[in-house]
Design an enzyme around this catalytic site. Structure first.
Site, PDB file in Angstrom:
ATOM      1  N   GLY A 160       9.748   5.366  15.510  1.00 24.74           N
ATOM      2  CA  GLY A 160      10.456   4.831  14.363  1.00 24.74           C
ATOM      3  C   GLY A 160      10.813   3.369  14.440  1.00 24.74           C
ATOM      4  N   ASN A 183       9.217   0.918  13.023  1.00 23.43           N
ATOM      5  CA  ASN A 183       9.094   0.372  11.660  1.00 23.43           C
ATOM      6  C   ASN A 183      10.264   0.830  10.799  1.00 23.43           C
ATOM      7  OD1 ASN A 183       6.541  -1.234  10.907  1.00 23.43           O
ATOM      8  ND2 ASN A 183       5.776   0.320  12.300  1.00 23.43           N
ATOM      9  N   ARG A 224      -0.707  22.891   5.107  1.00 23.08           N
ATOM     10  CA  ARG A 224      -0.306  21.508   4.812  1.00 23.08           C
ATOM     11  C   ARG A 224       0.489  21.419   3.528  1.00 23.08           C
ATOM     12  NH1 ARG A 224      -2.543  17.605   7.890  1.00 23.08           N
ATOM     13  NH2 ARG A 224      -4.322  18.171   9.213  1.00 23.08           N
ATOM     14  N   ASN A 226       2.603   2.985   2.880  1.00 27.62           N
ATOM     15  CA  ASN A 226       2.258   3.230   4.273  1.00 27.62           C
ATOM     16  C   ASN A 226       1.961   1.899   4.938  1.00 27.62           C
ATOM     17  OD1 ASN A 226       1.585   4.812   6.621  1.00 27.62           O
ATOM     18  ND2 ASN A 226      -0.562   4.359   6.200  1.00 27.62           N
ATOM     19  N   HIS A 254      -0.378   0.345   8.050  1.00 27.41           N
ATOM     20  CA  HIS A 254      -1.526   0.683   8.892  1.00 27.41           C
ATOM     21  C   HIS A 254      -1.774  -0.493   9.842  1.00 27.41           C
ATOM     22  CE1 HIS A 254      -5.306   2.536  10.066  1.00 27.41           C
ATOM     23  NE2 HIS A 254      -5.906   1.385   9.885  1.00 27.41           N
TER      24      HIS A 254
HETATM   25  C1  GRF Z   1       2.428   2.239  15.680  1.00 37.01           C
HETATM   26  O1  GRF Z   1       1.173   2.353  16.319  1.00 37.01           O
HETATM   27  C2  GRF Z   1       2.268   1.443  14.432  1.00 37.01           C
HETATM   28  O2  GRF Z   1       1.239   0.487  14.575  1.00 37.01           O
HETATM   29  C3  GRF Z   1       1.886   2.472  13.409  1.00 37.01           C
HETATM   30  O3  GRF Z   1       2.531   3.676  13.800  1.00 37.01           O
HETATM   31  C4  GRF Z   1       2.819   3.626  15.215  1.00 37.01           C
HETATM   32  C5  GRF Z   1       4.252   3.950  15.525  1.00 37.01           C
HETATM   33  O4  GRF Z   1       5.068   3.173  14.735  1.00 37.01           O
HETATM   34  N1  GRF Z   1       2.307   2.046  12.096  1.00 37.01           N
HETATM   35  P1  GRF Z   1       6.696   3.366  14.770  1.00 37.01           P
HETATM   36  O5  GRF Z   1       7.192   2.659  15.994  1.00 37.01           O
HETATM   37  O6  GRF Z   1       6.959   4.865  14.851  1.00 37.01           O
HETATM   38  O7  GRF Z   1       7.164   2.746  13.495  1.00 37.01           O
END
Ligand code: GRF
Length: 203
Positions: free
Chosen positions: A11, A13, A64, A106, A108
């Site tokens: 987490g 991000n 899903r 999202n 990426h």
């Molecule tokens: C990382 O590899 C990031 O590049 C991708 O998801 C992975 C984990 O991200 N977006 P986070 O630290 O859980 O946000």
């Protein structure tokens, strides 16, 4: 705008988004952090930041779509208007992408449309690209496609291995996602079909 952030792992991000949202003039606020795995480290970070959290464990659901219906119900109950996937590692079916069309973002770790899918840093290194980076986009059915809201770039440096490149790109993600979400939440960027109106973020 009320935002739900959906995570699967550490987490970082999510944490960057929550930090940006602490600014009084930021055009979005987090109403829920949802994780699909109980061991997601981001759940503790979210609680420490005072964000409401919920676990919707995909293993508790027969398929899903049932998982997605449970997740969507929690997001809707929290009153979210936008959903930010952040390190979320499940493929979404057309049921979810249709329900949240143009309200689902999202991030990426590559410069889409290059390097859709996994292991993006190792693949970029293997190809000898000079520039790599990350992309924030609206989610469509095909994985890692959709209108681009922003991108951030970094040169690939001599001596880079996948881990060093990944770390540099992750730091860019933490700057890009808050900027791209703010532009979209504030209406400075709009989706019109498969195009984006406005100036996508370029860092
Ligand atoms: C990382 O590899 C990031 O590049 C991708 O998801 C992975 C984990 O991200 N977006 P986070 O630290 O859980 O946000």
């Amino acid at each position: 705008k009320r935002v739900a952030i959906v995570i699967s792992g550490g987490g970082s991000n999510m944490a960057a988004l929550l930090a940006a949202m602490a600014a009084p003039d930021y055009p979005a606020a987090c109403v829920l952090v949802a994780a699909n795995r109980p061991e997601a480290g981001g759940l503790a970070k979210a609680r420490a930041a005072g964000a409401p959290t919920v676990l919707v464990d995909h293993r508790d659901h027969a398929d899903r779509e049932r998982f997605e219906r449970a997740l969507s119900a929690e997001i809707e109950a929290a009153g979210a208007e936008l959903v930010c996937l952040a390190g979320f590692m499940r493929l979404l079916t057309p049921w979810f992408t249709a329900r949240w069309r143009d309200r689902l973002l999202n991030i990426h770790p590559a410069l889409l449309p290059s390097y859709r899918g996994l292991d993006t840093h190792a693949r970029a290194l293997a190809d000898g690209v000079a520039i790599h980076g990350c992309t924030v986009h609206l989610v469509r059915d095909a994985t890692d496609t959709g209108p681009i809201l922003g991108q951030a770039a970094s040169p690939v440096l001599a001596g880079d291995d996948a881990a060093r490149l990944a770390a540099r790109v992750l730091a860019l993600e933490h700057r890009l996602y808050p900027a791209a979400l703010a532009a979209y939440a504030a209406g400075r960027l709009r989706a019109v079909g498969e195009r984006v109106e406005g100036q996508p973020i370029a860092l």
